[in-house]
Design a protein around this motif. Structure first.
Motif, mmCIF file in Angstrom:
data_model
loop_
_atom_site.group_PDB
_atom_site.id
_atom_site.type_symbol
_atom_site.label_atom_id
_atom_site.label_comp_id
_atom_site.label_asym_id
_atom_site.label_seq_id
_atom_site.Cartn_x
_atom_site.Cartn_y
_atom_site.Cartn_z
ATOM 1 N N VAL A 152 0.872 -1.181 0.000
ATOM 2 C CA VAL A 152 0.000 0.000 0.000
ATOM 3 C C VAL A 152 0.904 1.224 0.000
ATOM 4 N N TYR A 153 0.825 2.019 -1.054
ATOM 5 C CA TYR A 153 1.772 3.116 -1.252
ATOM 6 C C TYR A 153 1.144 4.454 -0.884
ATOM 7 N N PRO A 154 1.570 5.058 0.239
ATOM 8 C CA PRO A 154 1.023 6.345 0.657
ATOM 9 C C PRO A 154 1.133 7.416 -0.416
ATOM 10 N N ARG A 155 2.219 7.406 -1.195
ATOM 11 C CA ARG A 155 2.387 8.454 -2.206
ATOM 12 C C ARG A 155 1.296 8.369 -3.275
ATOM 13 N N GLU A 156 0.854 7.141 -3.591
ATOM 14 C CA GLU A 156 -0.202 6.981 -4.587
ATOM 15 C C GLU A 156 -1.535 7.504 -4.064
ATOM 16 N N VAL A 157 -1.805 7.242 -2.784
ATOM 17 C CA VAL A 157 -3.035 7.747 -2.173
ATOM 18 C C VAL A 157 -2.991 9.276 -2.110
ATOM 19 N N ARG A 187 -2.844 -1.544 11.231
ATOM 20 C CA ARG A 187 -2.605 -0.341 12.037
ATOM 21 C C ARG A 187 -1.366 0.406 11.549
ATOM 22 N N ARG A 188 -0.334 -0.333 11.146
ATOM 23 C CA ARG A 188 0.869 0.320 10.631
ATOM 24 C C ARG A 188 0.581 1.045 9.314
ATOM 25 N N ILE A 189 -0.175 0.389 8.441
ATOM 26 C CA ILE A 189 -0.545 1.026 7.167
ATOM 27 C C ILE A 189 -1.297 2.318 7.419
ATOM 28 N N THR A 190 -2.225 2.268 8.361
ATOM 29 C CA THR A 190 -3.043 3.441 8.665
ATOM 30 C C THR A 190 -2.185 4.599 9.161
ATOM 31 N N GLU A 191 -1.241 4.310 10.039
ATOM 32 C CA GLU A 191 -0.369 5.367 10.568
ATOM 33 C C GLU A 191 0.483 5.980 9.456
ATOM 34 N N ARG A 192 1.001 5.143 8.561
ATOM 35 C CA ARG A 192 1.816 5.649 7.454
ATOM 36 C C ARG A 192 0.989 6.544 6.538
ATOM 37 N N LEU A 193 -0.229 6.124 6.244
ATOM 38 C CA LEU A 193 -1.104 6.923 5.380
ATOM 39 C C LEU A 193 -1.504 8.228 6.075
ATOM 40 N N LYS A 194 -1.811 8.141 7.336
ATOM 41 C CA LYS A 194 -2.189 9.335 8.094
ATOM 42 C C LYS A 194 -1.053 10.361 8.096
ATOM 43 N N ALA A 196 1.508 10.579 5.937
ATOM 44 C CA ALA A 196 1.781 11.057 4.580
ATOM 45 C C ALA A 196 0.747 12.080 4.125
ATOM 46 N N LEU A 197 -0.517 11.805 4.381
ATOM 47 C CA LEU A 197 -1.582 12.704 3.934
ATOM 48 C C LEU A 197 -1.612 14.004 4.728
ATOM 49 N N ALA A 198 -1.160 13.942 5.977
ATOM 50 C CA ALA A 198 -1.127 15.151 6.800
ATOM 51 C C ALA A 198 -0.196 16.205 6.206
ATOM 52 N N LEU A 199 0.822 15.771 5.471
ATOM 53 C CA LEU A 199 1.743 16.715 4.832
ATOM 54 C C LEU A 199 1.033 17.586 3.803
ATOM 55 N N PHE A 200 -0.114 17.102 3.303
ATOM 56 C CA PHE A 200 -0.876 17.838 2.290
ATOM 57 C C PHE A 200 -2.218 18.330 2.846
ATOM 58 N N ASP A 201 -2.309 18.365 4.180
ATOM 59 C CA ASP A 201 -3.533 18.830 4.860
ATOM 60 C C ASP A 201 -4.761 18.007 4.472
ATOM 61 N N VAL A 202 -4.554 16.722 4.259
ATOM 62 C CA VAL A 202 -5.669 15.809 3.985
ATOM 63 C C VAL A 202 -5.850 14.923 5.217
ATOM 64 N N ARG A 203 -7.023 14.966 5.815
ATOM 65 C CA ARG A 203 -7.279 14.223 7.046
ATOM 66 C C ARG A 203 -7.759 12.802 6.751
ATOM 67 N N VAL A 204 -7.305 11.872 7.562
ATOM 68 C CA VAL A 204 -7.848 10.511 7.541
ATOM 69 C C VAL A 204 -8.923 10.457 8.620
ATOM 70 N N ARG A 221 -12.560 2.789 17.609
ATOM 71 C CA ARG A 221 -11.606 2.152 18.519
ATOM 72 C C ARG A 221 -10.665 3.186 19.168
ATOM 73 N N GLY A 222 -10.723 4.429 18.701
ATOM 74 C CA GLY A 222 -9.841 5.470 19.228
ATOM 75 C C GLY A 222 -8.443 5.397 18.685
ATOM 76 N N TRP A 223 -8.291 4.849 17.471
ATOM 77 C CA TRP A 223 -6.971 4.643 16.888
ATOM 78 C C TRP A 223 -6.584 5.744 15.903
ATOM 79 N N LEU A 224 -7.392 6.763 15.745
ATOM 80 C CA LEU A 224 -7.040 7.832 14.801
ATOM 81 C C LEU A 224 -6.948 9.170 15.514
#
Length: 224
Positions: A152-157, A187-194, A196-204, A221-224
């Motif tokens: 799963v590539y954060p840069r593509e998302v 959970r690791r994928i989610t953190e990486r995406l979160k 990466a997207l935060a750098l562009f002001d895009v919220r997960v 679950r309180g994980w974000l």
């Protein structure tokens, strides 16, 4: 005896018109779709036979073309009609979501994502792209196969979010095993995406894991 000889109140089509679709059994609803039975079996009898043979309504609806067409009373025309009906249902859910704020309709989001991902025999990672008002811009499946931190590539998302001018996203993927419980890799994928997207002001806003009849929300679950 054919259905047309039944008392009017017991005929599936008339029952639906008088009482609403929710009043019908799975077999009665399927009989309306089938329209006719086979020699010696009414449409309702045939519907019951099919539900028993396939093991239930979901298994029948999710059967591939070969399995579906091999059953008595079915064929390629019915398979095409069924696929069209299922796609109309998915598009109806999408149109309902598009009319409002995704965060105010959590049950609808769950239902829509489940309809898109639950039946798949492989893992698939998808994203609901939202505008700054959390209205749906687009749903896209971006990755498929065995999902881990390497596939799963954060840069593509992030690239797709920027192309669509998204202000937020809802992530989703399925577990073909049927168990919706998120893994450590999820959970690791989610953190990486979160991150990466935060750098562009895009919220997960959330990450949903779709299983067999269950959908787990990271936000709940309180994980974000």
């Amino acid at each position: 005896m054919g259905i047309n000889h039944w008392p009017e109140g017991e005929r599936p089509r008339e029952k639906l018109l008088n009482m609403g679709a929710q009043a019908l059994s799975d077999a009665e609803l399927l009989a309306i779709f089938l329209r006719v039975g086979v020699q010696g079996r009414s449409a309702v009898d045939l519907a019951r036979d099919l539900l028993t043979s396939f093991g239930g309504l979901r298994q029948l609806l999710e059967a591939d073309q070969t399995q579906f067409c091999a059953a008595r009373g079915l064929g390629s025309a019915k398979f095409a009609q069924l696929q069209a009906t299922l796609e109309l249902s998915r598009r109806h859910l999408a149109s309902q979501l598009a009319r409002g704020n995704a965060l105010t309709s959590p049950a609808l989001v769950r239902h829509y994502l489940s309809s898109q991902l639950r039946h798949l025999g492989h893992e698939e990672f998808a994203v609901l792209f939202l505008d700054t008002q959390h209205r749906i811009i687009r749903y896209e499946s971006l990755f498929r196969g065995t999902l881990d931190s390497a596939s799963v590539y954060p840069r593509e998302v992030a690239k797709r979010a920027l192309e669509l001018h998204a202000g937020a996203v809802i992530l989703a993927h399925n577990h073909p095993s049927g168990v919706a419980e998120p893994s450590d890799a999820d959970r690791r994928i989610t953190e990486r995406l979160k991150d990466a997207l935060a750098l562009f002001d895009v919220r997960v806003l959330d990450h949903f894991v779709v299983g067999d009849g269950d959908v787990v929300s990271f936000a709940e679950r309180g994980w974000l």
